[in-house]
Design an enzyme around this catalytic site. Structure first.
Site, mmCIF file in Angstrom:
data_model
loop_
_atom_site.group_PDB
_atom_site.id
_atom_site.type_symbol
_atom_site.label_atom_id
_atom_site.label_comp_id
_atom_site.label_asym_id
_atom_site.label_seq_id
_atom_site.Cartn_x
_atom_site.Cartn_y
_atom_site.Cartn_z
ATOM 1 N N ASP A 101 0.852 -1.181 0.000
ATOM 2 C CA ASP A 101 0.000 0.000 0.000
ATOM 3 C C ASP A 101 0.899 1.247 0.000
ATOM 4 O OD1 ASP A 101 -2.384 1.483 0.321
ATOM 5 O OD2 ASP A 101 -2.309 1.333 2.491
ATOM 6 N N PHE A 150 -10.230 -0.460 -0.815
ATOM 7 C CA PHE A 150 -9.897 -1.355 0.281
ATOM 8 C C PHE A 150 -10.409 -2.742 -0.070
ATOM 9 C CE2 PHE A 150 -9.728 -3.237 4.446
ATOM 10 C CZ PHE A 150 -8.505 -2.726 4.903
HETATM 11 P P1 IMP Z 1 1.910 -0.589 3.745
HETATM 12 O O1 IMP Z 1 2.981 -0.640 4.787
HETATM 13 O O2 IMP Z 1 1.146 0.702 3.788
HETATM 14 O O3 IMP Z 1 2.394 -0.932 2.355
HETATM 15 O O4 IMP Z 1 0.817 -1.603 4.200
HETATM 16 C C1 IMP Z 1 0.843 -2.914 3.956
HETATM 17 C C2 IMP Z 1 -0.195 -3.595 4.841
HETATM 18 O O5 IMP Z 1 -1.392 -2.813 5.035
HETATM 19 C C3 IMP Z 1 -0.645 -4.858 4.162
HETATM 20 O O6 IMP Z 1 0.187 -5.937 4.506
HETATM 21 C C4 IMP Z 1 -2.036 -5.026 4.713
HETATM 22 O O7 IMP Z 1 -1.989 -5.706 5.960
HETATM 23 C C5 IMP Z 1 -2.536 -3.629 4.971
HETATM 24 N N1 IMP Z 1 -3.401 -3.171 3.865
HETATM 25 C C6 IMP Z 1 -3.160 -2.183 2.994
HETATM 26 N N2 IMP Z 1 -4.163 -2.037 2.113
HETATM 27 C C7 IMP Z 1 -5.072 -2.988 2.433
HETATM 28 C C8 IMP Z 1 -6.342 -3.357 1.870
HETATM 29 O O8 IMP Z 1 -6.853 -2.799 0.882
HETATM 30 N N3 IMP Z 1 -6.981 -4.388 2.483
HETATM 31 C C9 IMP Z 1 -6.473 -5.053 3.562
HETATM 32 N N4 IMP Z 1 -5.287 -4.737 4.103
HETATM 33 C C10 IMP Z 1 -4.592 -3.712 3.544
#
Ligand code: IMP
Length: 188
Positions: A101, A150
């Protein structure tokens, strides 16, 4: 109907086929030295199981858990709560993630494992939301890019719910409310 009728983005069969393709790419790109597979739990467990099945060599899957905290500024800090001490020195690590994300989790894990002496730390992720990126990361093996929505299912959850959905779906609060209202009416 067991789950709310969320819009299906990727049905289970498509995820399976894409994981097979990714496993082939991983095998070709990492031979002759198989990588050390490290799944970012909980979310990446189903994806990791698939890759483990399809990448030849019966590789074990190690696990790492990372928690991100939204800081006082918007620079979320990532803490590794499980697997920080995995024996990565001299190994080619391949992180397995459900979704990238902002990129903070993967960037922090790469920095950590490289500092611990991993020879490389590549990334395989089922999904990516490039429009949300805050920290630039390279995803070496990517299943699908998605818009800023999401998503749930195939390991991904909302406060622990819907992880066990076999497909990847788009969360919709109205659809969920409708489902809950119907369930309550049926019980009454
Ligand atoms: P980042 O550190 O922002 O890249 O977040 C990664 C983590 O956020 C992922 O491993 C997920 O656990 C959570 N995450 C981000 N977007 C989503 C989504 O659309 N659905 C469910 N979990 C998400």
């Amino acid at each position: 109907m067991k789950f709310p009728a969320f819009k299906v983005l990727f049905p289970n069969e498509l995820i399976l086929r894409r994981a097979q393709e990714l496993a082939r790419q991983i095998h070709v790109a990492t031979a002759p030295e198989p990588p050390m597979l490290v799944a970012v739990i909980e979310g990446a467990r189903p994806f990791a199981r698939l890759l483990q099945k399809f990448v030849p060599g019966s590789l074990p899957v190690h696990e790492v858990r990372a928690q991100s905290y939204a800081g006082t500024q918007s620079s979320g800090k990532v803490t590794i709560t499980t697997g920080a001490d995995l024996p990565v020195r001299g190994r080619h690590v391949l992180l397995l993630e459900d979704i990238v994300d902002t990129g903070r989790t993967i960037a922090a894990l790469q920095e950590h494992f490289l500092a611990k002496g991993a020879r490389s730390c590549r990334v395989a992720s089922l999904l990516s939301k490039p429009s949300r990126r805050v920290v630039p990361v390279t995803i070496d093996f990517l299943g699908f890019e998605i818009p800023d929505e999401f998503v749930l299912g195939f390991g991904m959850d909302l406060d622990g719910r819907y992880r066990e959905l076999p497909d990847v779906v788009v969360y919709d609060a109205a659809v969920e409310r409708e489902f809950q209202a119907q369930a309550t009416a049926t019980q009454a």
